[in-house]
Design a protein around this motif. Structure first.
Motif, PDB file in Angstrom:
ATOM      1  N   ASN A 193      10.900   6.673   8.958  1.00  0.00           N
ATOM      2  CA  ASN A 193       9.432   6.947   9.007  1.00  0.00           C
ATOM      3  C   ASN A 193       8.800   6.574   7.931  1.00  0.00           C
ATOM      4  OD1 ASN A 193       9.588   8.492  11.571  1.00  0.00           O
ATOM      5  ND2 ASN A 193      10.553  10.175  10.638  1.00  0.00           N
ATOM      6  N   LEU A 194       7.483   6.319   7.962  1.00  0.00           N
ATOM      7  CA  LEU A 194       6.909   5.866   6.866  1.00  0.00           C
ATOM      8  C   LEU A 194       5.911   7.093   6.143  1.00  0.00           C
ATOM      9  CD1 LEU A 194       5.368   3.554   5.029  1.00  0.00           C
ATOM     10  CD2 LEU A 194       3.547   3.411   6.613  1.00  0.00           C
ATOM     11  N   THR A 195       6.153   7.254   4.921  1.00  0.00           N
ATOM     12  CA  THR A 195       5.691   8.582   4.198  1.00  0.00           C
ATOM     13  C   THR A 195       4.862   7.746   2.793  1.00  0.00           C
ATOM     14  OG1 THR A 195       7.319   9.920   4.950  1.00  0.00           O
ATOM     15  CG2 THR A 195       5.893  10.690   2.800  1.00  0.00           C
ATOM     16  N   LEU A 196       3.625   8.501   2.624  1.00  0.00           N
ATOM     17  CA  LEU A 196       2.920   7.950   1.437  1.00  0.00           C
ATOM     18  C   LEU A 196       2.803   9.292   0.589  1.00  0.00           C
ATOM     19  CD1 LEU A 196       1.560   6.365   4.310  1.00  0.00           C
ATOM     20  CD2 LEU A 196       0.290   5.442   2.184  1.00  0.00           C
ATOM     21  N   THR A 197       2.650   9.280  -0.792  1.00  0.00           N
ATOM     22  CA  THR A 197       2.715  10.169  -1.781  1.00  0.00           C
ATOM     23  C   THR A 197       2.062   9.829  -3.116  1.00  0.00           C
ATOM     24  OG1 THR A 197       3.793  12.016  -2.624  1.00  0.00           O
ATOM     25  CG2 THR A 197       5.069  10.069  -2.560  1.00  0.00           C
ATOM     26  N   GLY A 198       1.594  10.814  -3.807  1.00  0.00           N
ATOM     27  CA  GLY A 198       0.823  10.308  -5.003  1.00  0.00           C
ATOM     28  C   GLY A 198       0.287  11.684  -5.713  1.00  0.00           C
ATOM     29  N   HIS A 199       0.201  11.712  -6.911  1.00  0.00           N
ATOM     30  CA  HIS A 199      -0.533  12.730  -7.725  1.00  0.00           C
ATOM     31  C   HIS A 199      -1.979  12.299  -8.122  1.00  0.00           C
ATOM     32  CE1 HIS A 199      -1.346  14.781 -11.372  1.00  0.00           C
ATOM     33  NE2 HIS A 199      -1.055  15.745 -10.776  1.00  0.00           N
ATOM     34  N   SER A 200      -3.016  12.953  -8.065  1.00  0.00           N
ATOM     35  CA  SER A 200      -4.319  12.905  -8.468  1.00  0.00           C
ATOM     36  C   SER A 200      -4.845  11.698  -7.919  1.00  0.00           C
ATOM     37  CB  SER A 200      -4.267  12.742 -10.163  1.00  0.00           C
ATOM     38  OG  SER A 200      -5.364  12.642 -10.604  1.00  0.00           O
ATOM     39  N   GLN A 241       8.738  15.027  -6.985  1.00  0.00           N
ATOM     40  CA  GLN A 241       9.489  14.297  -7.896  1.00  0.00           C
ATOM     41  C   GLN A 241       9.260  12.892  -7.902  1.00  0.00           C
ATOM     42  OE1 GLN A 241      13.469  15.594  -6.903  1.00  0.00           O
ATOM     43  NE2 GLN A 241      13.217  17.672  -8.248  1.00  0.00           N
ATOM     44  N   LEU A 242       9.178  12.482  -6.718  1.00  0.00           N
ATOM     45  CA  LEU A 242       8.876  10.936  -6.525  1.00  0.00           C
ATOM     46  C   LEU A 242       7.398  10.356  -7.226  1.00  0.00           C
ATOM     47  CD1 LEU A 242      10.175  10.125  -3.144  1.00  0.00           C
ATOM     48  CD2 LEU A 242      11.273   9.615  -5.154  1.00  0.00           C
ATOM     49  N   SER A 243       6.540  11.412  -7.067  1.00  0.00           N
ATOM     50  CA  SER A 243       5.149  11.179  -7.414  1.00  0.00           C
ATOM     51  C   SER A 243       5.220  11.155  -8.914  1.00  0.00           C
ATOM     52  CB  SER A 243       4.006  12.057  -6.846  1.00  0.00           C
ATOM     53  OG  SER A 243       4.038  12.150  -5.556  1.00  0.00           O
ATOM     54  N   VAL A 244       5.860  12.008  -9.604  1.00  0.00           N
ATOM     55  CA  VAL A 244       6.298  12.179 -11.199  1.00  0.00           C
ATOM     56  C   VAL A 244       6.733  11.026 -11.491  1.00  0.00           C
ATOM     57  CG1 VAL A 244       7.256  13.208 -12.791  1.00  0.00           C
ATOM     58  CG2 VAL A 244       6.031  14.677 -11.234  1.00  0.00           C
TER      59      VAL A 244
END
Length: 671
Positions: A437-444, A281-284
């Motif tokens: 904590n550190l988190t990274l997210t993304g699409h494509s 949802q965050l990536s969208v």
């Protein structure tokens, strides 16, 4: 295939591409011929009543009828010859080029004759009394002729190949010189993208993209219609080979299940469907207002309105928002899609240059994380970042020496790191939330950048995690990709094209495409016609069943498509062709997708299929398995390969999988 040779150069068309355009032009010219005939029959005698210029009208009409008849007859002959032979059988179509030369040369008398007609009709050289029809009809015919000539010129412009000089592609020309000239041509084309020239990475990116594009199909002599026909044939071939392997029990069938407990039994606790769906949802949300308008075409503006800030550019309140518009529409889209408050969006950069991708830094209280959310491809600039896909050395602490990665994404990750360092946003964020904590997210594209950025900053944040969705295939060399399995959770859906798209897979696809075209015995126009039927109705099972009856051919509504293994001579030609194309490979290192990969696939059990048929519903269910990076190295032509990459479809699959956990567990299925 090969390209059409005309007037000392090659064109972006082949001798078998003239069937449908020729039929269309014949149809238009026959209608025109009928109108001209009616005009002559009805108005020829009326022209004798004209005070001046009646003889000019009669000469014009007679000349037009003569030209129309000659050209229509010539087009019929061209179409007949263009429809002969297989795709690579140019000998059967050897008369197409001289016939087409005559057709093109006839454009000159057509233009001259229409210029004379225009001069006679529209300059008062013709005056007719007591007649309201003769002159308007002739004027309409003259104008219609100009439209047809314009369409012809447009068609020639579309198939014009600026690299089509026969001298440039001559076999005696050295391969390096050809590659240099083709690259220079691509760079000249990129100069038309004037709004990108000022970007910091413009020159470097354009050089990389030009080199890759010039190398991938160099020397193959393919035209666009060959690629389209080849994709249709490869889809049929792939389905046939799959069925044949299943028939002889030779297909390695991966086991999928919908039971999350079984799937995640040995996985780290942070790898779960719940967290994956949350970060999806965050990536969208990173796609901002454009995604809102895409999902809600009619009501999107109203949904965004309450999140906008009118005239924000004059208020100077949002120092943490970079390059948004005056109403902060991008920020409004992020807030609407993520359901985060404005205070939780710590930093947002919507600056979109070559290899500079928009991203946000948010405080996610649900998971107690500071999250870097990187947007996927959404603009032409992003597309250039994707296409700069050659491998380059990627150095980061913890990676083995000589590790390689996607060149465009290396530049993008370093630009992101520079922005984070300059803004010191991570330092500020962890000052505010020291236990997060550190988190990274993304699409494509965002997923690939998340992985590379994580590798760069992991020495400072050893406990970071990455949720990568639909990660591109050509991202990291194999040893580097294995290291990312410790902290990267990659999720892909079905036949996602991008998860299989890399320089290496494109080069393999190119070789398979050439061999498949060489093996086909059908003319191209019938392949395209079959492809239209397959798009609308799918590949009929009865057509594939005919394959097994004779063992050599795939039956179809229009004819038969051969297997590559049929004739020994074709086998030998295919081997030589594959060896010749393999010598022109651009990639020296194979790149893979990153992380521990969860692959989601659609599934219907027999019981569910029966219930769907009885109830008239078609509820799609999903299953999953752990996959390896090697499973995504082959580029296949599948019906849903583009749809499965869309973020809303992956988000829907995760939501359905979560819902299935509350139901009775399904039996393990074989896909």
């Amino acid at each position: 295939m090969p390209a059409l040779k005309l007037f000392g150069r090659k064109w972006l068309a082949a001798t078998d591409d003239l069937v449908y355009p020729g039929l269309f032009e014949i149809f238009i010219r026959i209608i025109w011929l009928i109108l001209m005939t009616i005009a002559c029959i009805k108005y020829y005698d009326e022209t004798w009543k004209c005070r001046t210029g009646g003889e000019l009208v009669r000469v014009f009409l007679a000349g037009e009828l003569t030209l129309l008849s000659i050209i229509a007859t010539l087009l019929f002959v061209v179409v007949t010859h263009s429809s002969r032979g297989a795709i690579t059988d140019t000998y059967s179509r050897r008369l197409v080029e001289p016939l087409l030369t005559v057709k093109v040369l006839l454009l000159f008398p057509e233009v001259v004759w229409n210029v004379l007609g225009t001069f006679w009709i529209f300059t008062r050289h013709v005056e007719c009394s007591d007649d309201n029809y003769t002159i308007p009809v002739v004027e309409g015919l003259v104008l219609f002729h100009w439209v047809l000539l314009g369409l012809t010129m447009l068609g020639m412009a579309l198939v014009f190949d600026p690299l089509g000089s026969l001298g440039l592609r001559d076999k005696t020309l050295q391969d390096f010189e050809e590659h240099r000239k083709v690259s220079s041509t691509w760079i000249r084309r990129f100069k038309f993208l004037w709004w990108m020239q000022r970007d910091e990475s413009a020159d470097e990116t354009f050089q990389h993209v030009a080199g890759l594009l010039s190398a991938l199909f160099r020397g193959t002599d393919l035209v666009p219609s060959d690629v389209m026909a080849g994709c249709i044939l490869m889809r049929v071939r792939q389905k046939r080979e799959t069925l044949e392997l299943r028939r002889f029990h030779m297909l390695n069938r991966p086991v999928y299940t919908s039971d999350a407990r079984e799937i995640f039994r040995l996985a780290p606790s942070w790898m779960s469907l719940e967290w994956a769906q949350h970060y999806m949802q965050l990536s969208v949300a990173s796609y901002a207002w454009i995604f809102v308008m895409y999902q809600h075409i009619c009501t999107g503006c109203f949904r965004l309105a309450k999140y906008m800030t009118c005239c924000a550019c004059f208020r100077r309140k949002h120092n943490a928002v970079i390059d948004d518009n005056c109403c902060l529409c991008n920020l409004a889209g992020v807030k609407y899609l993520s359901r985060l408050s404005e205070d939780d969006i710590l930093y947002a950069s919507f600056r979109n240059h070559l290899c500079e991708i928009p991203f946000c830094v948010v405080a996610d209280h649900k998971t107690a994380s500071i999250v870097i959310v990187i947007r996927g491809s959404l603009s032409l600039r992003d597309l250039f970042t994707d296409i700069a896909a050659a491998s380059d050395v990627f150095e980061a602490d913890g990676l083995p020496p000589g590790s390689m990665a996607h060149r465009g994404m290396i530049i993008g990750a370093k630009v992101l790191l520079k922005q984070l360092d300059q803004s010191k946003i991570l330092t500020k964020a962890f000052t505010m939330y020291p236990h997060y904590n550190l988190t990274l997210t993304g699409h494509s594209l965002g997923a690939g950048l998340s992985v590379l950025l994580a590798l760069l900053i992991r020495p400072h944040y050893p406990n970071l995690r990455v949720y990568a969705f639909s990660t591109p295939a050509g991202l990291l060399s194999r040893e580097a990709a294995r290291i990312t399995e410790e902290f990267v959770f990659t999720i892909g859906l079905g036949d996602d094209l991008v998860m299989r798209l890399g320089v290496d897979s494109i080069e393999n696809f190119r070789t398979s495409l050439l061999i498949t075209l060489q093996a086909c015995r059908l003319p191209k126009y019938r392949v395209v016609l079959n492809g239209l039927g397959y798009t609308l109705f799918g590949i009929p099972e009865r057509d594939l069943e005919k394959l097994w009856q004779n063992g050599n051919t795939i039956g179809s509504m229009q004819g038969q498509l051969p297997l590559l293994s049929d004739p020994p001579t074709r086998q030998m030609d295919a081997t030589l062709l594959e060896r010749n194309v393999a010598m022109r490979r651009y990639s020296s290192v194979r790149l893979y997708t990153a992380g521990r990969i969860l692959h989601i696939s659609r599934f219907k059990s027999a019981l569910k299929q029966k219930d769907s048929d009885e109830n008239g519903s078609d509820k799609c269910r999903y299953e999953m398995r752990w996959a390896q990076a090697e499973d995504f190295m082959e580029l296949s032509v599948m019906p849903r390969m583009l749809l499965d990459h869309l973020p809303e479809n992956l988000e829907h699959a995760l939501t359905v999988l979560l819902g299935q956990q509350d139901e009775a567990p399904e039996d393990i299925s074989i896909v």
